[in-house]
Design a protein around this motif. Sequence first.
Motif, mmCIF file in Angstrom:
data_model
loop_
_atom_site.group_PDB
_atom_site.id
_atom_site.type_symbol
_atom_site.label_atom_id
_atom_site.label_comp_id
_atom_site.label_asym_id
_atom_site.label_seq_id
_atom_site.Cartn_x
_atom_site.Cartn_y
_atom_site.Cartn_z
ATOM 1 N N ILE A 33 45.271 45.946 65.068
ATOM 2 C CA ILE A 33 43.886 46.060 65.875
ATOM 3 C C ILE A 33 43.251 44.756 65.947
ATOM 4 O O ILE A 33 42.727 44.187 67.211
ATOM 5 C CB ILE A 33 43.005 47.066 65.316
ATOM 6 N N GLU A 34 43.133 43.883 64.909
ATOM 7 C CA GLU A 34 42.338 42.627 64.925
ATOM 8 C C GLU A 34 43.189 41.685 65.850
ATOM 9 O O GLU A 34 42.828 40.987 66.755
ATOM 10 C CB GLU A 34 42.180 41.993 63.701
ATOM 11 N N GLY A 35 44.277 41.470 65.727
ATOM 12 C CA GLY A 35 45.346 40.682 66.576
ATOM 13 C C GLY A 35 45.259 41.120 67.853
ATOM 14 O O GLY A 35 45.298 40.394 68.932
ATOM 15 N N PHE A 37 42.924 42.692 69.866
ATOM 16 C CA PHE A 37 41.640 42.478 70.362
ATOM 17 C C PHE A 37 41.187 40.962 70.609
ATOM 18 O O PHE A 37 40.758 40.375 71.788
ATOM 19 C CB PHE A 37 40.208 43.020 69.703
ATOM 20 N N ALA A 38 42.105 40.016 69.705
ATOM 21 C CA ALA A 38 41.905 38.594 69.808
ATOM 22 C C ALA A 38 42.844 38.090 70.937
ATOM 23 O O ALA A 38 42.569 37.264 71.780
ATOM 24 C CB ALA A 38 42.677 37.687 68.563
ATOM 25 N N ARG A 49 36.319 50.591 75.739
ATOM 26 C CA ARG A 49 37.263 50.507 74.757
ATOM 27 C C ARG A 49 37.615 52.023 74.270
ATOM 28 O O ARG A 49 36.399 52.646 73.667
ATOM 29 C CB ARG A 49 36.938 49.589 73.618
ATOM 30 N N VAL A 66 39.106 51.814 61.606
ATOM 31 C CA VAL A 66 38.545 50.670 62.375
ATOM 32 C C VAL A 66 37.848 50.980 63.498
ATOM 33 O O VAL A 66 37.539 50.108 64.182
ATOM 34 C CB VAL A 66 39.986 49.850 62.810
ATOM 35 N N ARG A 69 34.088 49.491 63.558
ATOM 36 C CA ARG A 69 34.177 48.274 63.286
ATOM 37 C C ARG A 69 34.283 47.490 64.590
ATOM 38 O O ARG A 69 33.741 46.505 64.954
ATOM 39 C CB ARG A 69 35.143 47.803 62.235
ATOM 40 N N TYR A 70 35.433 48.023 65.453
ATOM 41 C CA TYR A 70 35.779 47.317 66.806
ATOM 42 C C TYR A 70 35.269 48.204 67.907
ATOM 43 O O TYR A 70 35.739 47.826 69.277
ATOM 44 C CB TYR A 70 37.406 47.395 66.920
ATOM 45 N N THR A 152 53.630 43.962 70.127
ATOM 46 C CA THR A 152 52.640 43.974 69.088
ATOM 47 C C THR A 152 53.136 43.424 67.705
ATOM 48 O O THR A 152 52.223 43.287 66.760
ATOM 49 C CB THR A 152 51.994 45.194 68.845
ATOM 50 N N ARG A 156 50.868 41.100 64.224
ATOM 51 C CA ARG A 156 50.741 41.656 62.701
ATOM 52 C C ARG A 156 50.055 40.587 62.033
ATOM 53 O O ARG A 156 50.643 39.833 61.951
ATOM 54 C CB ARG A 156 52.034 42.566 62.372
ATOM 55 N N PRO A 157 49.214 41.239 60.868
ATOM 56 C CA PRO A 157 48.788 40.130 59.780
ATOM 57 C C PRO A 157 49.654 39.964 58.720
ATOM 58 O O PRO A 157 49.351 39.481 57.841
ATOM 59 C CB PRO A 157 47.442 40.995 59.625
#
Length: 268
Positions: A33-35, A37-38, A49, A66, A69-70, A152, A156-157
């Motif tokens: 999710i973080e990557g 939206f970046a 969203r 999440v 948060r987003y 995706t 991934r982090p």
Amino acid sequence: MATPRLAAKIESEEPALRLAVLIDADNAQAAVIEGLFAEIARFGVATVRRIYGDFTAPTSSSWKKVLQRYAIKPVQQFAYTTGKNSTDSTLIIDAMDLLYTRKFDGFCLITSDSDFTGLAMRLREEGLTVFGFGEKKTPEAFRNACHKFVFTEILRPSTAAEPVGLPQKSGSEQKPVSPLTPAELAEPKLKFPKNFVLSALEQSSDDSGWAHLGAFGSYLTKLEPDFDARLYGYKKLSDLIKAKPDLFVIEERQAPGSNQKVLYLRAK
């Protein structure tokens, strides 16, 4: 086929497009999710969203953590019967409702499901830009129905490597010219598609054989919506080009009416 307007907006660092982000919770991973939206921020502003799924199910627990948060609006869809997916139908209906508001420049469809191929094609027919985000298992039909498709796995982090599993293209590999972030190292590099890239360069170059990097990158995306320099171990297309002096000659030129320099390239 991507329009010149799309190419300009993709190359620009300024968010321009008003985007509706629709997530299929059944076929997407909360871990990206973080990557995600970046990445979307590179193309425009995520005005809407929404995420679709059965959030009473244990499998949706990762998404529930999440959503707030987003600022993602959940659209609950109960699984009334086995084998029937009401999530897909609701997402498609909402997409059409949003389409007819005429408030959006494009849509981001986050799914690995080929059932959304028709939706992507319908949105394109209306002149909207379609960005797809999905896993390596995403069928080619849906990937090609989007103007731009992002795997995706590269968002991934995690630093754990796993095979990308994409079709291999002929060519040679080379180490990246600059260190990649943990997210970018999450997937191993693919074999560089030398013949495809050189053919695209020939088609996008002028009579003298030179091509503007932006125009070249846009043409690559037109031919292969899922083309991404990060899949081959490079942070940007310019890094990929600079790392292959055996294939390309590069030249920096002064941009007309500006103090900035732009990159041009031709086949060696």
